[in-house]
Motif scaffolding. Structure first.
Motif, short mmCIF file in Angstrom:
data_model
loop_
_atom_site.label_atom_id
_atom_site.label_comp_id
_atom_site.label_asym_id
_atom_site.label_seq_id
_atom_site.Cartn_x
_atom_site.Cartn_y
_atom_site.Cartn_z
N LEU A 71 40.51 34.48 49.63
CA LEU A 71 41.16 34.17 48.36
C LEU A 71 42.40 33.32 48.64
O LEU A 71 42.36 32.42 49.48
CB LEU A 71 41.49 35.45 47.59
N ASP A 72 43.52 33.59 47.94
CA ASP A 72 44.71 32.77 48.19
C ASP A 72 45.78 33.55 48.95
O ASP A 72 46.96 33.22 48.89
CB ASP A 72 45.28 32.23 46.87
N LYS A 108 43.52 37.43 40.88
CA LYS A 108 42.70 37.81 42.04
C LYS A 108 41.27 38.11 41.60
O LYS A 108 40.31 37.79 42.31
CB LYS A 108 43.31 39.04 42.73
N GLN A 111 39.55 34.80 41.21
CA GLN A 111 39.23 34.21 42.51
C GLN A 111 38.04 34.92 43.16
O GLN A 111 37.18 34.28 43.78
CB GLN A 111 40.44 34.28 43.44
N GLU A 114 34.92 33.81 41.49
CA GLU A 114 34.58 32.44 41.89
C GLU A 114 34.00 32.39 43.30
O GLU A 114 33.22 31.49 43.63
CB GLU A 114 35.83 31.56 41.82
N SER A 120 30.17 27.99 45.08
CA SER A 120 30.98 28.45 46.21
C SER A 120 30.09 28.73 47.42
O SER A 120 28.94 29.16 47.29
CB SER A 120 31.73 29.72 45.82
#
Length: 206
Positions: A71-72, A108, A111, A114, A120
């Protein structure tokens, strides 16, 4: 925030076991109080690099650690807390690192949803990084290998990846196996939750 990652606490031990020629870093983890479908558990347990790994040909690579791309989350949240001194080929590096990533907030969750969408790759990457000697501050860390766990496959199979070995491929030639890594990715409950929520939203909108 402090809610995002449950970081390890207490009882940290680092040692070299000469009898096994293994390099070990052990860390005990705090227990989670979060619900299983609101967290993703990621662990890096052991790493073995073979003679094909370029780290053994580079005197400027003194230590190795693993950084996870998920994720980020910033890299410092998901990398092994210590780099371990480079040994000989086929040395076993034991990190015993495991942490829990909260996916409770909406960004979150988005994400995570996704991550398993058709466009993806679904990959969670475990990057092996070589660290230069401390007396060479001008040198940068170098990515030397990558292993992946595919979240789409875990969701499809409804099976988490617990203490399982995966191949590490070279950064310059991703068909060349340069080692193995034992990792954990416990994500299926969280993926089931966000995909159910997404289906409910689509039904309401339609």
């Amino acid at each position: 925030s402090s809610d995002d990652v449950v970081n390890p606490t207490n009882a940290i031990t680092r040692y070299v076991d000469d009898s096994e020629s293994d390099i070990v870093y052990q860390i005990s983890m705090s227990k989670s109080t979060k619900k299983g479908d609101d967290v993703v558990t990621i662990g890096v347990h052991e790493l073995v690099l073979n003679e094909k790994c370029p780290v053994f040909d580079d005197d400027n690579c003194e230590k190795v650690f693993v950084s996870v791309e998920f994720l980020d989350y910033p890299a410092e949240y998901l990398e092994t807390p210590y780099a371990l001194v480079k040994g000989e080929p086929n040395t076993k590096y034991s990190f015993d690192f495991q942490t829990e990533c909260s996916v409770r907030d909406q960004p979150k969750k988005q994400q995570l949803a996704e991550l398993v969408e058709p466009r993806s790759s679904g990959e969670i990457k475990f990057v092996v990084v070589a660290e230069p000697p401390e007396d060479q501050p001008s040198l940068d860390c170098v990515d030397i290998g990558v292993a992946t766990v595919n979240a789409k496959q875990l969701l499809h199979n409804q099976t988490d990846h617990i203490n399982q070995s995966i191949d590490v491929y070279g950064m310059d030639d991703q068909k060349k196996v340069v080692g193995q890594m034992n990792v954990t990715v416990s994500i299926v409950q969280a993926l089931n939750k966000v995909t159910r929520q997404g289906q409910n939203v689509r039904r309401i909108q339609s």
